[in-house]
Design an enzyme around this catalytic site. Structure first.
Site, PDB file in Angstrom:
ATOM      1  N   ARG A  74       0.819  -1.204   0.000  1.00 22.79           N
ATOM      2  CA  ARG A  74       0.000   0.000   0.000  1.00 22.79           C
ATOM      3  C   ARG A  74       0.858   1.262   0.000  1.00 22.79           C
ATOM      4  O   ARG A  74       0.549   2.257  -0.661  1.00 22.79           O
ATOM      5  CB  ARG A  74      -0.916   0.005   1.229  1.00 22.79           C
ATOM      6  CG  ARG A  74      -1.813   1.214   1.277  1.00 22.79           C
ATOM      7  CD  ARG A  74      -2.883   1.103   2.337  1.00 22.79           C
ATOM      8  NE  ARG A  74      -3.865   2.159   2.140  1.00 22.79           N
ATOM      9  CZ  ARG A  74      -4.248   2.984   3.104  1.00 22.79           C
ATOM     10  NH1 ARG A  74      -3.752   2.870   4.317  1.00 22.79           N
ATOM     11  NH2 ARG A  74      -5.139   3.919   2.859  1.00 22.79           N
ATOM     12  N   HIS A  78       0.685   4.439  -2.625  1.00 23.58           N
ATOM     13  CA  HIS A  78       0.521   5.847  -2.228  1.00 23.58           C
ATOM     14  C   HIS A  78       1.708   6.685  -2.703  1.00 23.58           C
ATOM     15  O   HIS A  78       1.542   7.818  -3.139  1.00 23.58           O
ATOM     16  CB  HIS A  78       0.368   5.967  -0.710  1.00 23.58           C
ATOM     17  CG  HIS A  78      -1.008   5.608  -0.234  1.00 23.58           C
ATOM     18  ND1 HIS A  78      -1.603   6.161   0.872  1.00 23.58           N
ATOM     19  CD2 HIS A  78      -1.915   4.741  -0.727  1.00 23.58           C
ATOM     20  CE1 HIS A  78      -2.816   5.652   1.035  1.00 23.58           C
ATOM     21  NE2 HIS A  78      -3.024   4.780   0.089  1.00 23.58           N
ATOM     22  N   ASN A 106      -3.156   8.127   6.471  1.00 22.23           N
ATOM     23  CA  ASN A 106      -1.989   7.538   7.149  1.00 22.23           C
ATOM     24  C   ASN A 106      -2.374   6.354   8.017  1.00 22.23           C
ATOM     25  O   ASN A 106      -1.533   5.584   8.425  1.00 22.23           O
ATOM     26  CB  ASN A 106      -1.292   8.597   8.031  1.00 22.23           C
ATOM     27  CG  ASN A 106      -2.158   9.031   9.206  1.00 22.23           C
ATOM     28  OD1 ASN A 106      -3.250   8.552   9.397  1.00 22.23           O
ATOM     29  ND2 ASN A 106      -1.631   9.948   9.983  1.00 22.23           N
ATOM     30  N   PRO A 173      -7.428   8.102  -4.743  1.00 21.22           N
ATOM     31  CA  PRO A 173      -8.843   7.733  -4.868  1.00 21.22           C
ATOM     32  C   PRO A 173      -9.453   7.502  -3.483  1.00 21.22           C
ATOM     33  O   PRO A 173      -8.768   7.028  -2.580  1.00 21.22           O
ATOM     34  CB  PRO A 173      -8.794   6.430  -5.674  1.00 21.22           C
ATOM     35  CG  PRO A 173      -7.406   5.902  -5.514  1.00 21.22           C
ATOM     36  CD  PRO A 173      -6.525   7.085  -5.289  1.00 21.22           C
ATOM     37  N   HIS A 203      -6.025  -5.611  -2.571  1.00 17.14           N
ATOM     38  CA  HIS A 203      -6.852  -5.752  -1.372  1.00 17.14           C
ATOM     39  C   HIS A 203      -7.099  -7.218  -1.028  1.00 17.14           C
ATOM     40  O   HIS A 203      -7.866  -7.509  -0.117  1.00 17.14           O
ATOM     41  CB  HIS A 203      -8.170  -4.983  -1.538  1.00 17.14           C
ATOM     42  CG  HIS A 203      -7.985  -3.488  -1.489  1.00 17.14           C
ATOM     43  ND1 HIS A 203      -9.005  -2.589  -1.683  1.00 17.14           N
ATOM     44  CD2 HIS A 203      -6.878  -2.734  -1.259  1.00 17.14           C
ATOM     45  CE1 HIS A 203      -8.541  -1.350  -1.585  1.00 17.14           C
ATOM     46  NE2 HIS A 203      -7.243  -1.406  -1.333  1.00 17.14           N
TER      47      HIS A 203
END
Ligand code: HEM
Ligand SMILES: *[C@@H]1O[C@H](CO)[C@@H](O)[C@H](O)[C@H]1NC(C)=O
Ligand SMILES: *[C@@H]1O[C@H](CO)[C@@H](O)[C@H](O)[C@H]1NC(C)=O
Length: 326
Positions: A74, A78, A106, A173, A203
């Site tokens: 992840r 980002h 975060n 998003p 995911h």
């Protein structure tokens, strides 16, 4: 005897020929991304043991805490979606600057210590050579493999950026996005709808906080299975920070996530919409029935994501400490 002496040289010739072909292959592959200044063998001379150092450190950290695989993947996403893959997500805030990592997103960014540990070792072996952006991209890739996902090589040579600002994270998003909004958000970075669905397959690992999906619980949501809705409600009874695994095998990289979407067991609005929307449903179906296809498309899309707006010597640097601009 004569026969043998005839065969042997030709075998040698064949072997040499194959070696030459392989070398040509390796070089062609290595420099395919030349336009970005990136290539597969970027650190071949300057830091030859980079691959095993990253892999071993990631493996050691994940054996201790397998849930960190999700954190590393992840974090790379980002990083790449904000200001390009330039390590900007790793920067700590200072008294004059609130960095990306302190945005509401975060909440579940995890694995910073793993990046620090890799950087520390590489600074001993080859000081000032390996960028934090490359370390993060490689760590994410090794995390995918550790969790049971596809193995793939990535080009290297990214430089670290000098900007990390909380306000830039608005470009991520949102979990409340519908398929059209997700398609538009990813299209802005050059991704097709199918690539967006493949990347969402990340995911298959990790968890979401109640705060990220409680929007679905306030009214009846026909795209949410009734029983699963109760499960989400129970998670949220422990507060906004309570965690819900995205699928039943949250430490295994597999296609169970896509099968959950078929049963309306998606956690976020942005997960379930991939199945609800006719624009993306076929991809979800395909990945749910064909894990190999998901693995192949995911791996291709990850390499592509890792090339977003990479920095070079002119607009970047090699950070000494991944948390601080030099
Ligand atoms: C399609 C748009 C996406 C949206 C809206 C989205 C949103 C989210 C949200 C809200 C969370 C939970 C954060 C929390 O509540 O603590 C999450 C977790 C996660 N996301 Fe995404 N995401 C998207 C795409 C991606 C992509 C492309 C990747 C990587 C390739 C990714 C990897 C992950 C991982 C691994 C987790 C679990 C993190 C953990 O367990 O620590 N996501 N995402
Ligand atoms: C996360 O971001 C919020 C602001 O949105 C901040 O108050 C909080 O301290 C941050 N948490 C961490 C662990 O950095
Ligand atoms: C998706 O969201 C946008 C913006 O909120 C909205 O205009 C659009 O109608 C939505 N699309 C669908 C299919 O619900």
């Amino acid at each position: 005897m004569l026969y043998k002496s005839c065969v042997r040289p030709s075998k040698v010739v064949m072997a040499n020929f194959v070696t030459v072909l392989l070398l040509i292959e390796v070089f062609a592959y290595g420099f395919r991304f030349g336009a970005d200044g990136l290539n597969m063998n970027y650190y071949l001379m300057s830091c030859p043991f980079i691959e095993p150092v990253v892999k071993n450190t990631v493996n050691r950290a994940l054996m201790e805490d397998p849930t960190l695989a999700a954190g590393l993947i992840r974090m790379h996403f980002h990083d790449c979606f904000i200001q390009g893959c330039d390590g900007s997500v790793l920067i700590d805030s200072t008294k004059d600057n609130t960095a990306e990592k302190d945005s509401p997103g975060n909440l579940s960014l995890r694995g910073f210590e793993v990046i620090d540990a890799i950087k520390e070792q590489l600074e001993i072996q080859c000081p000032g050579v390996v960028s934090c952006a490359d370390i993060l991209a490689m760590a994410a890739r090794d995390a995918v493999f550790f969790a049971g996902g596809p193995v793939y090589d990535i080009p290297k040579g990214r430089k670290d950026g000098r900007r990390s600002k909380i306000e830039d994270t608005i470009n991520l998003p949102f979990p409340t996005f519908n398929a059209s909004e997700l398609i538009r958000s990813f299209a802005q970075r050059g991704f097709s709808a199918q690539e967006m669905v493949a990347l969402s397959g990340a995911h298959t690992l990790g968890v979401a906080s109640c705060g990220s999906f409680k929007n679905r619980l306030s009214q009846v949501d026909p795209t949410l299975d009734t029983e699963f809705g109760k499960t989400l409600g129970r998670t949220c009874s422990s507060g906004d920070n309570a965690k819900q695994p995205f699928d039943a095998t949250s430490n295994d990289f597999d296609n169970v996530y896509f099968n959950a979407l078929l049963r309306r067991n998606g956690v976020l609005t942005s997960d379930q919409t991939l199945y609800t929307s006719p624009r993306t449903r076929n991809f979800v179906n395909a990945y749910a029935f064909n894990q190999a296809m998901f693995f192949f498309d995911f791996q291709q899309a990850m390499v592509k994501m890792g090339l977003l707006d990479v920095k070079d010597y002119y607009n970047g640097e090699v950070r000494q400490n991944c948390r601080k601009i030099n």
